[in-house]
Design a protein around this motif. Structure first.
Motif, short mmCIF file in Angstrom:
data_model
loop_
_atom_site.label_atom_id
_atom_site.label_comp_id
_atom_site.label_asym_id
_atom_site.label_seq_id
_atom_site.Cartn_x
_atom_site.Cartn_y
_atom_site.Cartn_z
N GLY A 53 -9.44 -1.31 -3.59
CA GLY A 53 -8.28 -2.18 -3.72
C GLY A 53 -8.60 -3.64 -3.50
N ALA A 54 -7.76 -4.51 -4.08
CA ALA A 54 -7.85 -5.96 -3.90
C ALA A 54 -6.55 -6.47 -3.29
CB ALA A 54 -8.13 -6.66 -5.23
N MET A 55 -6.67 -7.22 -2.21
CA MET A 55 -5.53 -7.75 -1.45
C MET A 55 -5.53 -9.27 -1.60
SD MET A 55 -4.84 -7.14 2.59
CE MET A 55 -5.94 -8.45 3.16
N LEU A 56 -4.64 -9.80 -2.43
CA LEU A 56 -4.66 -11.20 -2.82
C LEU A 56 -3.46 -11.91 -2.20
CD1 LEU A 56 -5.51 -10.69 -6.61
CD2 LEU A 56 -7.08 -10.77 -4.65
N CYS A 57 -3.71 -12.70 -1.16
CA CYS A 57 -2.64 -13.42 -0.46
C CYS A 57 -2.55 -14.84 -1.00
CB CYS A 57 -2.90 -13.43 1.04
SG CYS A 57 -2.94 -11.78 1.78
N ALA A 60 -18.16 3.41 8.54
CA ALA A 60 -17.58 2.97 7.28
C ALA A 60 -17.32 4.15 6.34
CB ALA A 60 -18.50 1.97 6.60
N ASP A 61 -16.13 4.18 5.77
CA ASP A 61 -15.79 5.10 4.70
C ASP A 61 -15.97 4.33 3.39
OD1 ASP A 61 -14.69 6.74 2.79
OD2 ASP A 61 -12.88 7.22 3.94
N PHE A 62 -17.09 4.57 2.72
CA PHE A 62 -17.45 3.77 1.54
C PHE A 62 -16.61 4.13 0.31
CE2 PHE A 62 -21.16 3.49 4.29
CZ PHE A 62 -21.40 2.12 4.28
N ASP A 63 -15.78 5.17 0.42
CA ASP A 63 -14.83 5.47 -0.65
C ASP A 63 -13.57 4.62 -0.52
OD1 ASP A 63 -16.41 7.42 -1.88
OD2 ASP A 63 -15.68 8.97 -0.51
N LYS A 64 -13.48 3.85 0.56
CA LYS A 64 -12.30 3.00 0.80
C LYS A 64 -12.75 1.57 1.07
CE LYS A 64 -9.41 6.79 2.49
NZ LYS A 64 -8.61 7.33 3.63
N LEU A 65 -13.33 0.96 0.03
CA LEU A 65 -13.82 -0.41 0.11
C LEU A 65 -12.77 -1.34 -0.50
CD1 LEU A 65 -16.05 -2.56 0.56
CD2 LEU A 65 -16.97 -1.92 -1.69
N TYR A 66 -12.33 -2.30 0.29
CA TYR A 66 -11.34 -3.28 -0.16
C TYR A 66 -11.96 -4.67 -0.15
CZ TYR A 66 -7.69 0.24 0.62
OH TYR A 66 -6.91 1.37 0.58
N ALA A 89 -5.49 -17.78 -18.90
CA ALA A 89 -5.75 -18.71 -19.99
C ALA A 89 -6.03 -17.97 -21.29
CB ALA A 89 -6.95 -19.61 -19.64
N ALA A 90 -5.71 -18.64 -22.41
CA ALA A 90 -6.05 -18.07 -23.71
C ALA A 90 -7.57 -17.88 -23.79
CB ALA A 90 -5.57 -19.01 -24.82
N GLY A 91 -7.98 -16.70 -24.19
CA GLY A 91 -9.41 -16.42 -24.29
C GLY A 91 -10.06 -15.91 -23.03
N ALA A 92 -9.30 -15.85 -21.91
CA ALA A 92 -9.86 -15.31 -20.67
C ALA A 92 -10.08 -13.81 -20.82
CB ALA A 92 -8.92 -15.59 -19.50
N PRO A 93 -11.07 -13.25 -20.11
CA PRO A 93 -11.27 -11.81 -20.17
C PRO A 93 -10.00 -11.06 -19.77
CG PRO A 93 -13.10 -12.87 -19.05
CD PRO A 93 -12.06 -13.92 -19.25
N SER A 94 -9.74 -9.96 -20.43
CA SER A 94 -8.53 -9.19 -20.14
C SER A 94 -8.53 -8.69 -18.70
CB SER A 94 -8.43 -7.99 -21.08
OG SER A 94 -7.37 -7.14 -20.68
N LEU A 95 -7.38 -8.81 -18.04
CA LEU A 95 -7.25 -8.30 -16.68
C LEU A 95 -7.30 -6.77 -16.65
CD1 LEU A 95 -4.54 -10.70 -15.18
CD2 LEU A 95 -7.03 -10.81 -14.96
N ALA A 96 -7.27 -6.15 -17.82
CA ALA A 96 -7.41 -4.69 -17.89
C ALA A 96 -8.76 -4.23 -17.36
CB ALA A 96 -7.22 -4.21 -19.33
N THR A 97 -9.74 -5.15 -17.30
CA THR A 97 -11.08 -4.78 -16.83
C THR A 97 -11.23 -4.95 -15.32
OG1 THR A 97 -11.99 -7.02 -17.16
CG2 THR A 97 -12.04 -5.51 -19.04
N LEU A 98 -10.15 -5.30 -14.62
CA LEU A 98 -10.23 -5.48 -13.17
C LEU A 98 -10.80 -4.22 -12.51
CD1 LEU A 98 -9.35 -7.73 -11.10
CD2 LEU A 98 -7.30 -6.35 -10.72
N GLY A 99 -11.86 -4.39 -11.71
CA GLY A 99 -12.63 -3.25 -11.23
C GLY A 99 -12.18 -2.69 -9.89
N CYS A 100 -10.92 -2.28 -9.81
CA CYS A 100 -10.43 -1.61 -8.62
C CYS A 100 -9.28 -0.70 -9.01
CB CYS A 100 -10.00 -2.61 -7.54
SG CYS A 100 -8.59 -3.64 -8.00
N SER A 101 -8.80 0.10 -8.05
CA SER A 101 -7.77 1.09 -8.35
C SER A 101 -6.37 0.66 -7.95
CB SER A 101 -8.10 2.41 -7.64
OG SER A 101 -9.32 2.92 -8.10
#
Length: 322
Positions: free
Chosen positions: A192-196, A155-161, A243-255
């Motif tokens: 990274g996040a892969m959302l299908c 595993a390359d732990f610098d490349k966790l998806y 939704a109104a009042g949802a946490p900002s997606l700016a805090t999404l924790g990936c690159s």
């Protein structure tokens, strides 16, 4: 013993699951459980089933492509679809699909068998996802409790998806949001996040969603069945990140993020809204171009991976996992 035709129904989510008043239940759809395989004949990918946690009981199927000795490759933590109540990390459709994806992308895949309804309402599945990420991240240190050799050796732990389809993509998104605010062991980061075709919804119809039938939509029924105690119901940020009042997606924790769509998917307009909201949020990562599978139906890459359209989608997913 009473047959299912004579037992009294407590609740049901058709066409997926039926729960009886005696505590038993029937999953009405889903593919059969299949065993893992060493060196799958079509892909040369090996797989095995592993235990992540005893309390709660949490397992996964891990896939290893054919590698050179000491070769390090990315890790994909994958969450299957099935409306939080059907399918499995060990079922036929996902075993076939993830064999192909692991082979084409040359990554280790950890397919999480998170807890399902009706015995485990949400947020159990979200907690299982986070537990899995913590378990994987713990393998970056030399400890007797780190027992998975495929991770230790390759595993390359610098490349966790993280990734998934439909409600599995919802899980991946929410776990990535948590990673933006809560550290994983040894400061491991999600690359990274892969959302299908992620499962997102809301109380007010948007785009081409049917106005008259919106309150009776399957998506609302699924969410209310999966998380009956959710604050704000189907406008809870877990299912309605816009939704109104949802946490900002700016805090999404990936690159970086990849979102895929299909033309015949009921979540299409929600996923486009998510994509546009993330783009405008101030998030500092790389938002890749939407992959639009045009006229294909929901989850087609699972059911017909041999078609040209599915091959094109899997090729795009593989190019993201680098």
């Amino acid at each position: 013993m009473a047959s299912s035709s004579t037992k009294e129904i407590e609740k049901e989510l058709l066409p997926l699951i039926r729960v009886y008043k005696d505590g038993t239940f029937e999953r009405l759809v889903g593919s059969p459980i299949v065993p893992p395989s060493l060196l799958h004949p079509l892909t040369n990918v090996s797989s095995k089933d592993i235990l992540i946690s005893n309390n709660p009981s949490l397992s996964a199927r891990i896939y290893l492509p054919k590698l050179h000795q000491n070769q390090k490759v990315p890790i994909l933590v994958y969450f299957h679809g099935g409306a939080f109540c059907v399918e499995s990390a060990f079922s036929f459709f996902y075993h076939r699909y993830l064999n192909i994806l692991a082979s084409q992308s040359n990554v280790i895949v950890v397919s999480v068998d998170y807890r399902l309804l009706p015995l485990n309402p949400l947020p159990a599945a979200y907690e299982d996802g986070w537990t899995t990420l913590q378990w994987i991240a713990s393998h970056t240190t030399d400890s007797p409790s780190n027992t998975e050799p495929w991770l230790i050796e390759h595993a390359d732990f610098d490349k966790l998806y993280v990734g998934g389809d439909t409600n599995g993509a919802n899980l991946a998104h929410n776990i990535t949001m948590r990673a933006g605010n809560e550290a994983l062991p040894n400061n491991v980061k999600i690359l990274g996040a892969m959302l299908c075709t992620p499962f997102f919804w809301g109380s007010k119809p948007i785009g081409n969603e049917n106005v008259e039938e919106h309150e009776d939509s399957l998506a609302i029924k699924v969410w209310n069945f999966a998380y009956p105690d959710a604050v704000d119901g189907v406008d809870n940020p877990l299912v309605n990140p816009c939704a109104a009042g949802a946490p900002s997606l700016a805090t999404l924790g990936c690159s970086k993020v990849l979102v895929t769509l299909t033309g015949k998917d009921e979540f299409r307009d929600r996923d486009i809204l998510y994509y546009e909201t993330l783009k405008k949020s101030g998030w500092k990562g790389e938002l890749e171009e939407l992959f639009d599978a045009a006229d294909e139906p929901h989850a087609f890459q699972l059911f017909t991976p041999e078609t040209d359209e599915a091959k094109a989608m899997i090729k795009r997913l593989a190019s993201f996992l680098v």
